[in-house]
Design an enzyme around this catalytic site. Structure first.
Site, PDB file in Angstrom:
ATOM      1  N   THR A  35       0.820  -1.208   0.000  1.00  0.00           N
ATOM      2  CA  THR A  35       0.000   0.000   0.000  1.00  0.00           C
ATOM      3  C   THR A  35       0.855   1.258   0.000  1.00  0.00           C
ATOM      4  OG1 THR A  35      -1.817  -1.120   1.140  1.00  0.00           O
ATOM      5  CG2 THR A  35      -1.757   1.265   1.324  1.00  0.00           C
ATOM      6  N   THR A  85       1.093  -4.344   4.323  1.00  0.00           N
ATOM      7  CA  THR A  85       0.807  -4.616   5.735  1.00  0.00           C
ATOM      8  C   THR A  85       0.101  -5.941   5.981  1.00  0.00           C
ATOM      9  OG1 THR A  85      -1.301  -3.402   5.649  1.00  0.00           O
ATOM     10  CG2 THR A  85       0.683  -2.153   6.263  1.00  0.00           C
ATOM     11  N   ASP A  86      -0.569  -6.523   4.973  1.00  0.00           N
ATOM     12  CA  ASP A  86      -1.370  -7.716   5.232  1.00  0.00           C
ATOM     13  C   ASP A  86      -0.538  -8.883   5.754  1.00  0.00           C
ATOM     14  OD1 ASP A  86      -3.701  -6.472   4.570  1.00  0.00           O
ATOM     15  OD2 ASP A  86      -4.085  -7.608   2.735  1.00  0.00           O
TER      16      ASP A  86
END
Length: 313
Positions: free
Chosen positions: A14, A94-95
């Protein structure tokens, strides 16, 4: 006095995302902007360190694979082996950031600072958090405070140790948290000399009311070499799973009991792990228990070594 030299390895995420044309700010494509554009957006970096950057991947981290971990590991080892490099920053979605951070924590040599960061908002968001996170990550990687802590994660201005960091919320700048203070983090690197590729396949199976045992058989038939059981309570194994788990053990598949709850899974509590030949995860959450088991299998640890060491990770 010369500035520290920091290598930046970019993998997408992201932090490099852009809003979809015609969409609102909640819909975007990750991994669009190259690392050079991300650095240009933070001119303050030049006062902290001399930077060089490499785009090694361009992924949404939901698509990260163990092969991609090995790509990051190779690039990171090469950077840390360079005597001219003082620290390393990896940009990551970030996942699955906590999984990659823990893998690198176990597989990188200890010493120089290694810091992962990302963003909860894409780069073209009017209040993008990526620039501040990048600035904080470089500052930490260039500092004495980042030495001797193993792999660290910085999000929303707060550092975390890779062993305990987790993405606890789906949204918000405060999505990441950890329990112990990051200053108590210690390096690991017990697999720093590991050279095997690819990594053995280890699957995670969720325990829930009515979970079918055929999931175990399907994973084994499809080539899994290890299974992490993300179980309820204190790692409680459903009775209906026991025959399938025994068949899996007969096929040489490593079985690791973990819990979807916080707190440790204690060996031989609530079940006879010694009799069944099962491993226990201690307080490692299932995704990190999977990382540890993959590396233990890749290193060729025998069953006794795995049983002794895995709960201590």
């Amino acid at each position: 006095m010369a500035l520290p030299r920091i290598r930046i390895l970019a993998t997408g995420g992201t932090i490099a995302g852009e809003t979809c044309p015609g969409g609102d700010i909640t819909r975007y494509r990750a991994g669009v902007r190259p690392v050079e554009a991300l650095l240009t957006a933070v001119p303050e970096l030049g006062a902290l360190a001399t930077l060089d950057a490499e785009q090694i991947l361009s992924l949404d981290s939901k698509d990260m694979t163990p092969d991609d971990w090995l790509c990051m590991l190779s690039a990171a080892r090469q950077a840390l082996a360079d005597p001219a490099i003082d620290g390393l920053v990896l940009l990551h979605g970030t996942d699955t950031l906590e999984e990659s951070a823990y893998f690198l924590h176990l597989a990188l040599p200890t010493g120089k600072p290694v810091v992962l960061t990302g963003a909860m908002r894409p780069a073209d968001h009017p209040e993008a958090d990526g620039p501040a996170n990048l600035l904080a990550a470089v500052k930490l990687a260039a500092s004495a405070e980042g030495v001797g802590k193993g792999v660290l994660v910085v999000m929303n201005g707060k550092p975390h140790g890779a062993r305990h960091v987790r993405k606890a919320r789906t949204s918000g700048l405060d999505a990441f948290e950890s329990d112990p203070d990051w200053t108590t983090a210690r390096p690991d690197g017990r697999f720093a000399s590991l050279a095997r590729a690819p990594l053995p396949r280890v699957d995670i199976l969720p325990g829930y009311a009515g979970a079918p045992a055929m999931l175990i058989d399907a994973c084994v038939a499809d080539g899994a070499q290890g299974l992490v059981l993300a179980l309820s309570g204190h790692g409680s194994v459903p009775s209906a799973w026991e025959p399938s788990l025994r068949r899996a053990r007969e096929h040489g598949v490593a079985i690791l009991r973990a819990s979807r709850c916080a707190g440790p899974v204690i060996r031989n509590a609530n079940v006879d792990d010694d009799r069944e030949g099962w491993l226990t995860a201690g307080d490692l959450p299932p995704p990190k228990a999977r990382v540890a088991l993959m590396l233990a299998l890749a290193a060729g640890w025998d069953s006794a070594t795995r049983q002794t060491c895995l709960p201590t990770f």
